[in-house]
Design an enzyme around this catalytic site. Sequence first.
Site, PDB file in Angstrom:
ATOM      1  N   ASP A 100       0.841  -1.206   0.000  1.00 33.38           N
ATOM      2  CA  ASP A 100       0.000   0.000   0.000  1.00 33.38           C
ATOM      3  C   ASP A 100       0.872   1.251   0.000  1.00 33.38           C
ATOM      4  O   ASP A 100       1.995   1.220   0.487  1.00 33.38           O
ATOM      5  CB  ASP A 100      -0.820   0.107   1.298  1.00 33.38           C
ATOM      6  CG  ASP A 100      -1.742  -1.053   1.479  1.00 33.38           C
ATOM      7  OD1 ASP A 100      -2.141  -1.646   0.480  1.00 33.38           O
ATOM      8  OD2 ASP A 100      -2.052  -1.348   2.646  1.00 33.38           O
TER       9      ASP A 100
HETATM   10  N1  URA Z   1      -0.930  -5.759   4.261  1.00 31.95           N
HETATM   11  C1  URA Z   1      -1.376  -4.495   4.237  1.00 31.95           C
HETATM   12  O1  URA Z   1      -2.328  -4.160   4.919  1.00 31.95           O
HETATM   13  N2  URA Z   1      -0.735  -3.618   3.463  1.00 31.95           N
HETATM   14  C2  URA Z   1       0.321  -3.930   2.697  1.00 31.95           C
HETATM   15  O2  URA Z   1       0.851  -3.075   2.012  1.00 31.95           O
HETATM   16  C3  URA Z   1       0.776  -5.256   2.735  1.00 31.95           C
HETATM   17  C4  URA Z   1       0.123  -6.149   3.529  1.00 31.95           C
END
Ligand code: URA
Length: 234
Positions: A100
């Site tokens: 993310d």
């Molecule tokens: N889990 C999440 O919530 N975000 C990420 O970027 C990777 C795993």
Amino acid sequence: MRLQKYLAGSGIASRRACEKLIENGEVTVNGRVAKIGESVEDGDVVEYKGKVITPVSEYIYLMLFKPVGIITTASDDRGRKTVIDLIDVKERVYPVGRLDVNTSGLLLLTNDGDLANKLMHPKFQVDKTYKAIVKGRIDDEKLKALENGVMLEDGVTAPAKVKLIKFDKENSYVEICIREGRNRQVRRMFEAVGHEVRGLRRIKVGNLSLKNMEKGQCRYLTKEEINYLKRITG
Ligand code: URA
């Protein structure tokens, strides 16, 4: 060479996925829509989405310490900074999975479409380890629930490894290792047990780690690391 092998070797996608592209009529050879199973020879012009496809001459494998605020995509139509802007190689490489925008940490990039697809495939169950800072004091019951599986809107999560590192006045610091790779999975898991994630960093993929790397830094994987990834997906 079989067309699907030629395409996979150009880093577009796995061989299976390339077969689908051919089946869907998205690939042309010398200007005509290609058929599954056909072969290509030197001098043939293979195109996908109107672009000429050339096989990758050399595979490269990179590890990036992605900072917060950068998006994980090869290109962004809104002009935002992407992980590709942080790397300085002439080859076209693609991120293996995604983090993310608000998550930092270990991201692999490669032009080896076959290996990338295997690493992302649930069948190979590659461990991904995260350090999470979550709001409040998380208790043992909730840590156990995370370990056993929690119900998310897309189903119960698979067993995870969870370790409480420490508390401070406002937050808990937790290490969590999951094998699935659903969208925003770690954040949603903590939310499911009532703890907002305030910071998230991926520190390991399998046994590859961010050790000695700085935020924003990118490096080539070593031979041993590449062999390890091939072995666990072999
Ligand atoms: N889990 C999440 O919530 N975000 C990420 O970027 C990777 C795993």
